[in-house]
Design a protein around this motif. Structure first.
Motif, PDB file in Angstrom:
ATOM      1  N   LEU A 413       0.770  -1.300   0.057  1.00  0.00           N
ATOM      2  CA  LEU A 413       0.013   0.031  -0.059  1.00  0.00           C
ATOM      3  C   LEU A 413       0.961   1.309   0.005  1.00  0.00           C
ATOM      4  N   VAL A 414       2.258   1.018  -0.172  1.00  0.00           N
ATOM      5  CA  VAL A 414       2.979   2.238  -0.153  1.00  0.00           C
ATOM      6  C   VAL A 414       2.561   3.340  -1.096  1.00  0.00           C
ATOM      7  N   PRO A 415       2.390   2.924  -2.293  1.00  0.00           N
ATOM      8  CA  PRO A 415       1.894   3.941  -3.458  1.00  0.00           C
ATOM      9  C   PRO A 415       0.713   4.780  -3.076  1.00  0.00           C
ATOM     10  N   ALA A 416      -0.233   3.833  -2.345  1.00  0.00           N
ATOM     11  CA  ALA A 416      -1.485   4.878  -1.959  1.00  0.00           C
ATOM     12  C   ALA A 416      -1.131   5.683  -0.637  1.00  0.00           C
ATOM     13  N   THR A 417      -0.207   5.203   0.220  1.00  0.00           N
ATOM     14  CA  THR A 417       0.336   5.626   1.355  1.00  0.00           C
ATOM     15  C   THR A 417       1.012   7.059   0.754  1.00  0.00           C
ATOM     16  N   PHE A 418       1.859   7.015  -0.192  1.00  0.00           N
ATOM     17  CA  PHE A 418       2.557   8.245  -0.731  1.00  0.00           C
ATOM     18  C   PHE A 418       1.506   8.986  -1.308  1.00  0.00           C
ATOM     19  N   VAL A 419       0.353   8.768  -1.892  1.00  0.00           N
ATOM     20  CA  VAL A 419      -0.316   9.732  -2.352  1.00  0.00           C
ATOM     21  C   VAL A 419      -0.906  10.656  -1.114  1.00  0.00           C
ATOM     22  N   VAL A 420      -1.444   9.645  -0.099  1.00  0.00           N
ATOM     23  CA  VAL A 420      -1.865  10.468   1.179  1.00  0.00           C
ATOM     24  C   VAL A 420      -1.057  11.589   1.616  1.00  0.00           C
ATOM     25  N   VAL A 421       0.263  10.969   1.660  1.00  0.00           N
ATOM     26  CA  VAL A 421       1.148  12.140   2.550  1.00  0.00           C
ATOM     27  C   VAL A 421       1.183  13.233   1.638  1.00  0.00           C
ATOM     28  N   VAL A 422       1.520  13.039   0.406  1.00  0.00           N
ATOM     29  CA  VAL A 422       1.632  14.263  -0.536  1.00  0.00           C
ATOM     30  C   VAL A 422       0.396  15.224  -0.291  1.00  0.00           C
ATOM     31  N   ALA A 423      -0.970  14.483  -0.143  1.00  0.00           N
ATOM     32  CA  ALA A 423      -2.183  15.402  -0.027  1.00  0.00           C
ATOM     33  C   ALA A 423      -2.211  15.923   1.208  1.00  0.00           C
ATOM     34  N   LEU A 424      -1.742  15.406   2.407  1.00  0.00           N
ATOM     35  CA  LEU A 424      -1.540  15.859   3.801  1.00  0.00           C
ATOM     36  C   LEU A 424      -0.636  17.118   3.710  1.00  0.00           C
ATOM     37  N   ILE A 425       0.415  16.996   3.105  1.00  0.00           N
ATOM     38  CA  ILE A 425       1.388  18.019   2.985  1.00  0.00           C
ATOM     39  C   ILE A 425       0.897  19.088   2.155  1.00  0.00           C
ATOM     40  N   ALA A 426       0.263  18.765   1.125  1.00  0.00           N
ATOM     41  CA  ALA A 426      -0.268  20.111   0.168  1.00  0.00           C
ATOM     42  C   ALA A 426      -1.425  20.792   1.391  1.00  0.00           C
ATOM     43  N   MET A 427      -2.229  20.134   1.614  1.00  0.00           N
ATOM     44  CA  MET A 427      -3.553  20.630   2.584  1.00  0.00           C
ATOM     45  C   MET A 427      -2.807  21.470   3.685  1.00  0.00           C
ATOM     46  N   GLY A 428      -1.759  20.795   4.514  1.00  0.00           N
ATOM     47  CA  GLY A 428      -1.112  21.659   5.416  1.00  0.00           C
ATOM     48  C   GLY A 428      -0.487  22.823   5.064  1.00  0.00           C
ATOM     49  N   ALA A 429      -0.007  22.788   4.013  1.00  0.00           N
ATOM     50  CA  ALA A 429       0.853  24.018   3.263  1.00  0.00           C
ATOM     51  C   ALA A 429      -0.250  25.119   3.215  1.00  0.00           C
ATOM     52  N   VAL A 430      -1.559  24.718   2.419  1.00  0.00           N
ATOM     53  CA  VAL A 430      -2.469  25.702   2.164  1.00  0.00           C
ATOM     54  C   VAL A 430      -2.811  26.182   3.595  1.00  0.00           C
ATOM     55  N   LEU A 431      -3.133  25.414   4.275  1.00  0.00           N
ATOM     56  CA  LEU A 431      -3.824  25.918   5.732  1.00  0.00           C
ATOM     57  C   LEU A 431      -2.623  27.098   6.424  1.00  0.00           C
ATOM     58  N   ILE A 432      -1.535  26.631   6.607  1.00  0.00           N
ATOM     59  CA  ILE A 432      -0.378  27.435   7.118  1.00  0.00           C
ATOM     60  C   ILE A 432      -0.178  28.539   6.448  1.00  0.00           C
ATOM     61  N   ILE A 433      -0.178  28.641   5.040  1.00  0.00           N
ATOM     62  CA  ILE A 433      -0.078  30.038   4.350  1.00  0.00           C
ATOM     63  C   ILE A 433      -1.166  31.066   4.592  1.00  0.00           C
ATOM     64  N   SER A 434      -2.526  30.310   4.534  1.00  0.00           N
ATOM     65  CA  SER A 434      -3.841  30.920   4.975  1.00  0.00           C
ATOM     66  C   SER A 434      -3.871  31.354   6.375  1.00  0.00           C
ATOM     67  N   ASP A 435      -3.212  30.842   7.470  1.00  0.00           N
ATOM     68  CA  ASP A 435      -3.244  31.147   8.654  1.00  0.00           C
ATOM     69  C   ASP A 435      -2.053  32.434   8.830  1.00  0.00           C
ATOM     70  N   LEU A 436      -1.316  32.609   7.960  1.00  0.00           N
ATOM     71  CA  LEU A 436      -0.148  33.567   8.178  1.00  0.00           C
ATOM     72  C   LEU A 436      -0.663  34.582   7.258  1.00  0.00           C
ATOM     73  N   VAL A 437      -1.512  34.637   5.990  1.00  0.00           N
ATOM     74  CA  VAL A 437      -1.926  35.866   5.334  1.00  0.00           C
ATOM     75  C   VAL A 437      -3.222  36.062   5.642  1.00  0.00           C
TER      76      VAL A 437
END
Length: 444
Positions: A413-437
């Protein structure tokens, strides 16, 4: 002074988050050791190690970035298949995901070689694996219940009582730049009725009232109508006649948000006004209220997690277009820290600020519980799902008289896990930038 208080609140949130993570990992660590699994590391945070110490076979440490933690258990997955081992690394022509799968298997095999092959996670009975992985989220849930208990039963909720604190002597127009009454100002209905500070509202218009909100609702619906009001003064009840004055105010919905029409104009409504201010007190709830409130918060956060990708997308759009964010939308740790700073710096009694911080930290632990229960790897819920699937396969084999199947190989399931991790990083980045800006602020 406010800046110092803001920084203190921010630091307290970071410490509270670190403690929450530490307890989460202890929830994994204790049952893992109890069931005999070899645990190589217990770490709070990510990045460079700030401090560590080895006790027995386990290294305990703190890392620089307090945004997570982990314990490393021997044999999280079954060993690599023999054919894969004979084929070497398997990277030639395997592609990106095939390489990731093999790397995960190789890293797992290193933990198998480092300890006793009998002291591995994948060999445990299904229920023990579930207990280990469930231990972390349950620690967050338990911490949230404790914090809610302190908040509700220790401090109490600030509630408007039925005791009158003050009575306005007149009605001053909203556009008047003064606070003193003049001879031309009409007498306030409460003063005209003879209500005095210290009076306790017992019944309004024939309806017994236990909270000021109940009394206020009846008064607002009785604009221009004389209504009887029973008060308690000096231990004795009296009945007065009160005629609320009709005033206009902005209409609000069930969530307390101002209602606007199709043209964006504020909708107004006529309500009754009498000119009294209520006393506020901390009302303590019984201890069993804490689990009830925690359960309600779990439901609310679960609903938000279900819609998380959409909510994050809307947050990003609001930030890019400069629109105000949904105050009930998702936050990053940065946003939670910002709100904690505002709570600490608020112009309010210290007990109010402590209550606000405890509520925020409890809600954060509820979010950690719900988020980690999502049945996707690498989250705890994903490991629980894998263990349960392994148990279902074994139970079916036993029921049908077949040989016990091989342990479920989650490295597939590593490929699916990789997709989940990338999605979590992307969503986290959006929220952090939004919380700053474009942060969500308690002050509006």
């Amino acid at each position: 002074m406010e800046a110092i208080a803001f920084v203190i609140g921010l630091v307290l949130m970071i410490v509270g988050l670190a403690v929450s993570i530490a307890l989460h990992e202890i929830g994994h660590l204790v049952p893992a050791k109890k069931f005999g699994v070899r645990v190589g590391q217990y770490m709070v945070g990510f990045g460079p190690t700030l401090w560590s110490r080895r006790r027995g076979e386990t290294e305990y440490g703190i890392k620089a970035i307090p945004l997570g933690g982990y314990i490393s258990m021997a044999g999280m997955y079954p060993p690599s298949p023999q054919e894969a081992a004979r084929a070497g690394s398997g990277r030639a022509g395997g592609g990106f995901f095939a390489t990731m799968v093999q790397d995960a298997r190789a890293a797992n095999d290193e933990t198998l070689e480092a300890g006793d092959d009998t002291r591995v996670f994948y060999r445990l009975p299904v229920w023990k694996r579930v207990v280990i992985m469930l231990g972390g989220p349950l620690m967050n849930l338990l911490l949230a219940v404790v914090l809610f208990a302190i908040l509700l039963s220790g401090i109490g909720l600030q509630t408007a009582t039925t005791t009158v604190q003050s009575v306005s002597q007149c009605i001053i127009p909203a556009d008047a730049e003064r606070t003193e009454c003049t001879a031309d100002d009409p007498v306030a209905p409460a003063a005209a009725a003879g209500i005095e500070p210290g009076d306790v509202l017992v019944a309004v218009d024939g309806e017994p009232v236990e909270t000021f909100a109940e009394a206020s609702a009846i008064i607002q619906e009785s604009a221009g109508e004389p209504i009887p009001v029973v008060i308690e003064r000096d231990g004795a009840e009296q009945t007065l006649t009160l005629t609320p004055l009709a005033v206009e105010r902005a209409a609000t919905d069930a969530q307390g948000q101002v209602v606007v029409d199709e043209n964006g104009e504020t909708v107004t409504e006529e309500v009754g006004f009498v000119g009294i201010r209520q006393e506020v007190d901390y009302l303590r709830a019984p201890l069993w209220e804490a689990p009830v409130v925690a359960a309600q918060n779990v439901g609310a956060v679960a609903n938000l997690i279900w819609q998380l990708p959409v909510k994050v997308w809307e947050t990003g759009v609001d930030t890019i277009t400069g629109q105000e964010r949904d105050p009930n939308g998702p936050l990053s740790v940065v946003g939670a820290g910002f709100i904690a700073g505002e709570v600490a710096a608020a112009d309010a009694p210290i007990l109010n600020r402590v209550a606000g911080f405890l509520s925020l930290l409890a809600s954060l632990n509820i979010a950690l519980f719900v988020f980690n229960m999502v049945p996707l790897l690498p989250l705890d819920g994903g490991h629980i799902a894998v263990a349960l699937w392994d148990g279902i396969k074994r139970a079916w084999a036993k029921l049908t008289g077949r040989a016990a199947p091989k342990p479920v190989d989650a490295t597939r399931l590593v490929p699916a896990t990789f997709v989940v991790v990338v999605a979590l990083i992307a969503m986290g980045a959006v929220l952090i930038i939004s919380d700053l800006v474009n942060p969500i602020s308690l002050l509006g």
